[in-house]
Design an enzyme around this catalytic site. Structure first.
Site, PDB file in Angstrom:
ATOM      1  N   SER A 210       0.840  -1.195   0.000  1.00  0.00           N
ATOM      2  CA  SER A 210       0.000   0.000   0.000  1.00  0.00           C
ATOM      3  C   SER A 210       0.879   1.251   0.000  1.00  0.00           C
ATOM      4  CB  SER A 210      -0.967  -0.017   1.178  1.00  0.00           C
ATOM      5  OG  SER A 210      -1.982   0.939   0.995  1.00  0.00           O
ATOM      6  N   ASP A 277     -17.290 -16.698 -12.035  1.00  0.00           N
ATOM      7  CA  ASP A 277     -16.385 -17.681 -11.459  1.00  0.00           C
ATOM      8  C   ASP A 277     -16.052 -18.825 -12.421  1.00  0.00           C
ATOM      9  OD1 ASP A 277     -15.063 -19.542  -9.892  1.00  0.00           O
ATOM     10  OD2 ASP A 277     -16.752 -19.962  -8.595  1.00  0.00           O
ATOM     11  N   ASP A 280     -12.926 -19.565 -15.575  1.00  0.00           N
ATOM     12  CA  ASP A 280     -11.590 -20.158 -15.555  1.00  0.00           C
ATOM     13  C   ASP A 280     -11.626 -21.674 -15.596  1.00  0.00           C
ATOM     14  OD1 ASP A 280     -12.448 -20.825 -13.034  1.00  0.00           O
ATOM     15  OD2 ASP A 280     -10.914 -19.704 -11.949  1.00  0.00           O
ATOM     16  N   ASP A 284     -15.116 -22.342  -8.227  1.00  0.00           N
ATOM     17  CA  ASP A 284     -14.456 -22.553  -6.943  1.00  0.00           C
ATOM     18  C   ASP A 284     -14.539 -21.327  -6.041  1.00  0.00           C
ATOM     19  OD1 ASP A 284     -12.812 -20.879  -8.373  1.00  0.00           O
ATOM     20  OD2 ASP A 284     -10.960 -22.006  -8.018  1.00  0.00           O
ATOM     21  N   ASP A 433      -9.072  -6.069  -4.475  1.00  0.00           N
ATOM     22  CA  ASP A 433      -8.583  -4.985  -3.628  1.00  0.00           C
ATOM     23  C   ASP A 433      -9.668  -3.919  -3.492  1.00  0.00           C
ATOM     24  OD1 ASP A 433      -7.239  -2.706  -2.531  1.00  0.00           O
ATOM     25  OD2 ASP A 433      -5.333  -3.544  -3.218  1.00  0.00           O
ATOM     26  N   HIS A 472      -7.216  -6.061  -0.044  1.00  0.00           N
ATOM     27  CA  HIS A 472      -6.070  -5.147   0.037  1.00  0.00           C
ATOM     28  C   HIS A 472      -5.007  -5.655   1.001  1.00  0.00           C
ATOM     29  CE1 HIS A 472      -3.959  -1.415  -0.453  1.00  0.00           C
ATOM     30  NE2 HIS A 472      -3.988  -1.169   0.843  1.00  0.00           N
TER      31      HIS A 472
END
Length: 539
Positions: A210, A277, A280, A284, A433, A472
């Site tokens: 950060s 989801d 890919d 999961d 994030d 984050h």
């Protein structure tokens, strides 16, 4: 090995959920560094030359026995113990600058025995320039480690130092926080190492997330010879764009006179994960490529949501609020000013509100951007960012860039000097994030590619890894520092990072984190929790 809980990037993340920003280094690589002779250790007061433009006000040294170090301050940035810190020399150097009336403190801890021959500088969080808890952990790993307070707030959540008694920006302290103090930390830290061990560190590393990530990028941009390797994660680069842009959700809700409940916001994330989801190859609970997620919030209009014993019906207005938050800030002409909240990222930190006894809800902006705008842009600590109009937001966004990009923007893509100095820059960031849009880091990397000859050439010294579903500075179990060490000292550039991810259902899985521009895809067989069941492919 279990990571220690260290400084978090900002408030809004629990200590347990944001675990360590500093990975354990594989000690098998220690042969590449040159440990000091046990007879060379000299923990006593000595003199060091001051960095250019600075004066050494004081230098103290003391021996500290093995024990538990209680990090000062309050959670999440302090208030936790670091056990079993080995005996070490604690050197404290205070610097000042002509006419600045500042007092920037550098602390360097050097293990009495077992030094791995390396120097590690530790970055800060929010408005804290450093993190002494990170120093304690680095010393446990064999480093001579250091950090600086830059002469500003050490709690991370206070900017009262930003304005002087006349209500003007304290430019000296802002310069310290933006860039100067980290450079001086590198200079002073190396000098202290040389004095205590009677030899220089073999390699110098930066480690931070950060604000600490931004500091690492500033070093690569402005002081390219300070560090051999920089681990700069979830970096707060593009400071003025992202900092002001994180107020955008409050602007949208205020203009719409609509403050959705947390259950309503969560319903949109759950729906987006459900749709995107499987892209890919495996459902999961992790979106491996959020950039391809085209979930339309309007699909939930009319959906009923249960929350705290009440039932809410998703309205067209609520769906439009979510759409605008995901889309990001735009000006009056529809031009995108910056990136929005990543799809799947938690809404709560940036959409908080306060409901009074009459049931009226008003916004409660996230404190870090709110203080940047009130203190530095508006120069009025009492300025309220809860009810900004679109026009006010646009003006503030432009003003922040105009006044402060050259000071703290940290967006210069010219890393040629860092490349030529032989430096290596490694970055990871969570795809979810909630405080710094991941797309801003990707955009920066693309600008570096465009300037310095394309992806392949830039990969030789700078690599970015995106972690699906990670918030984050919340990546756990990462081998980032090990990977960086291998890259710097052995020329082994990392293609993946190993880390632990938590799915939307709470399951913990081990996964290889792909480097840009690749994304993770399920091979079609193998256990979903095994990293060998996935491969990195072009998006």
């Amino acid at each position: 090995m279990k990571r220690q809980i260290l400084a978090l990037a900002t408030v809004g993340i629990t200590v347990a959920g944001a675990a360590a920003l500093y990975a354990v280094v594989d000690r098998s690589n220690d042969s590449a560094a040159t440990p000091a002779s046990a007879n060379a250790f000299n923990c006593s007061t000595f003199q060091i030359p001051a960095p250019d433009g600075a004066t050494v006000e004081s230098l103290t040294a003391r021996n500290v026995p093995t024990g538990t170090f209680q990090v000062p301050g309050s959670p999440p940035l302090g208030g936790y113990p670091v056990p079993d810190v080995p005996a070490h020399c604690e050197v404290t150097v205070t610097l000042t600058h002509p006419s600045a009336n500042d007092h920037a403190t550098v602390q360097v801890w050097l293990p009495e025995s077992g030094w791995n021959g390396r120097f590690q500088a530790v970055g800060g969080a929010a408005y804290a320039a450093g993190n002494i808890g990170g120093v304690a952990t680095a010393v446990k790993q064999g480093y001579a480690a250091a950090t600086t307070d830059a002469g500003v707030d050490t709690t991370g959540l206070d900017t009262t130092w930003g304005l002087n008694s006349a209500g003007q920006v304290n430019t000296a302290l802002l310069e310290n926080f933006a860039s100067r103090s980290v450079h001086e930390l590198a200079i002073v830290g190396k000098q202290v190492v040389n004095n205590v061990y009677d030899q220089a560190a073999s390699y110098a590393y930066w480690n931070g997330c950060s604000t600490g990530g931004r500091q690492g990028y500033m070093e690569a941009q402005k002081y390219p010879s300070d560090f051999n390797g920089i681990n700069a994660d979830a970096p707060a680069i593009n400071w003025n764009q992202f900092e002001v842009a994180t107020l955008w959700p409050q602007v949208v809700m205020s203009e719409a006179h609509t403050y959705p409940t947390s259950c309503e916001f969560n319903a949109f994330n759950q729906a987006a994960v459900k749709q995107c989801d499987p892209q890919d190859g495996l459902a999961d609970g992790l979106i491996s490529d959020p950039g391809r997620c085209d979930f339309d919030p309007r699909r939930l209009i009319g959906t009923k949501v249960q929350c705290d014993g009440k039932e809410y019906t998703i309205s067209e207005t609520v769906a439009d609020v979510v759409r605008k938050i995901w889309d990001g800030p735009r000006d009056a002409n529809g031009k995108q000013l910056w990136f929005g909240l990543p799809t799947g990222a938690d809404f709560s930190a940036l959409t908080a509100g306060v409901t009074d006894a009459n049931g009226i809800t008003t916004g409660s902006p996230f404190t870090v951007p709110a203080q940047w705008v009130s203190t530095f842009v508006q120069k009025q600590r009492s300025f309220d960012t809860a009810n900004l109009t679109y026009a006010q937001f646009d003006r503030i966004f432009q003003q922040a860039r105009s006044e402060y990009d050259s000071i703290i923007g940290t967006a210069d893509p010219n890393l040629s000097a860092f490349r030529d100095a032989g430096g290596k820059l490694l970055t990871w960031q969570g795809d979810a994030d909630q405080l710094i849009p991941t797309a801003g880091t990707v955009d920066y990397r693309k600008r570096v590619d465009a300037l310095l000859g394309g992806t392949t050439r830039v990969d030789d010294f700078y690599r970015v890894f995106l972690a699906p579903g990670v918030a984050h500075c919340a990546l756990t179990g990462s081998n980032d520092m090990t990977a960086l060490t291998d890259w710097v000292e052995h020329g082994k550039a990392p293609d993946v990072l190993r880390a632990t991810l938590t799915t939307a259902t709470g399951q913990t899985v081990s996964r290889d984190i792909c480097r840009l521009p690749f994304v993770s895809r399920y091979t079609g067989d193998g256990h979903p929790a095994s990293p060998t069941s996935f491969r990195c492919v072009a998006p």
